[in-house]
Enzyme design. Sequence first.
Site, PDB file in Angstrom:
ATOM      1  CG  ASP A  95      -2.068   0.989   1.046  1.00  0.00           C
ATOM      2  OD1 ASP A  95      -1.897   1.484   0.491  1.00  0.00           O
ATOM      3  OD2 ASP A  95      -2.519   1.205   2.199  1.00  0.00           O
ATOM      4  CB  ALA A  96       3.522   1.907  -2.115  1.00  0.00           C
ATOM      5  CE  LYS A  97      -4.086   4.954  -0.584  1.00  0.00           C
ATOM      6  NZ  LYS A  97      -3.090   3.752   0.719  1.00  0.00           N
ATOM      7  NE  ARG A  98       5.836   5.638  -3.948  1.00  0.00           N
ATOM      8  CZ  ARG A  98       5.745   5.109  -2.136  1.00  0.00           C
ATOM      9  NH1 ARG A  98       4.953   5.901  -1.540  1.00  0.00           N
ATOM     10  NH2 ARG A  98       6.888   4.504  -1.680  1.00  0.00           N
ATOM     11  CB  THR A 125      -2.738   1.095  -3.691  1.00  0.00           C
ATOM     12  OG1 THR A 125      -1.491   1.526  -2.640  1.00  0.00           O
ATOM     13  CG2 THR A 125      -2.869   0.154  -2.702  1.00  0.00           C
TER      14      THR A 125
END
Length: 278
Positions: A95-98, A125
């Site tokens: 879960d890093a939402k890059r 993510t």
Amino acid sequence: MTAPFGARLRQAMDDRGQLCVGIDPHAALLSAWGLGDDVAGLERFSRTVVEALADRVAVLKPQAAFFERFGSRGVAVLERSVAEARAAGALVVMDAKRGDIGSTMAAYSEAFLSEASPLFSDALTVSPYLGFGSLRPAVDLARTNGCGLFALALTSNPEGASVQRAVGAEGRTVAQSILAQLAAENAGAEPLGSFGAVVGATLNDVDEADLVINGPLLAPGVGAQGATMADIPRVFGAAARDVVPSVSRDVLKHGPSVQGLRDAAQRFVDEIRAAVKA
């Protein structure tokens, strides 16, 4: 050749149940476990969660920010946690939402989706709000390496609506456009595509038709944020079997007891099985 993420996820959910447990070592939770807000506490916390759950839940989802705040030593703990969780049989969603463009997006992708990276995860993510096309380096690398993506689509935070529900020139919302493009990436995949969306389980006005993307739906919001497993069929309708409900605090608060963590996770697995009759 590694089986595609979607196929591996489908098998994991069928075998272990539809549950993702977050690994979110924020300061308050470390304190509640009697641990220091430091690298030693971070490592003890993460190893305990992996020991308790990696051999029995379908997905573990470390939140990269809670490790990165400790710098290189925190990232080293994250590397070990990812490797140990995958070795024990859990799928790891980072879960890093890059989200970025061009070579920068390619570099983010290599950090988490390249087998040569110590942070290599089963899925990542990503944020599509520089345009879905900006994710192409991640889509291509994920497809090559049998990984998956979860793109932010319909999140439950109030601020998200101003962007996600904005209507474009073609007459559909930004979120609908993202979901449609994910569906296109998943076209023809069996038994499940590898390109999923993040859709909040607390939402009450989602068009069920938009969610049938032949891909997984990562659904935060169960537990502390107010949604229950019984809400999944109501919110997601025909796509309910492809939902991966994500629970963090309502499992993690039962640590540092390994058995407490296991019992809490199993309760959620039993609840989602009953809710979707899987």
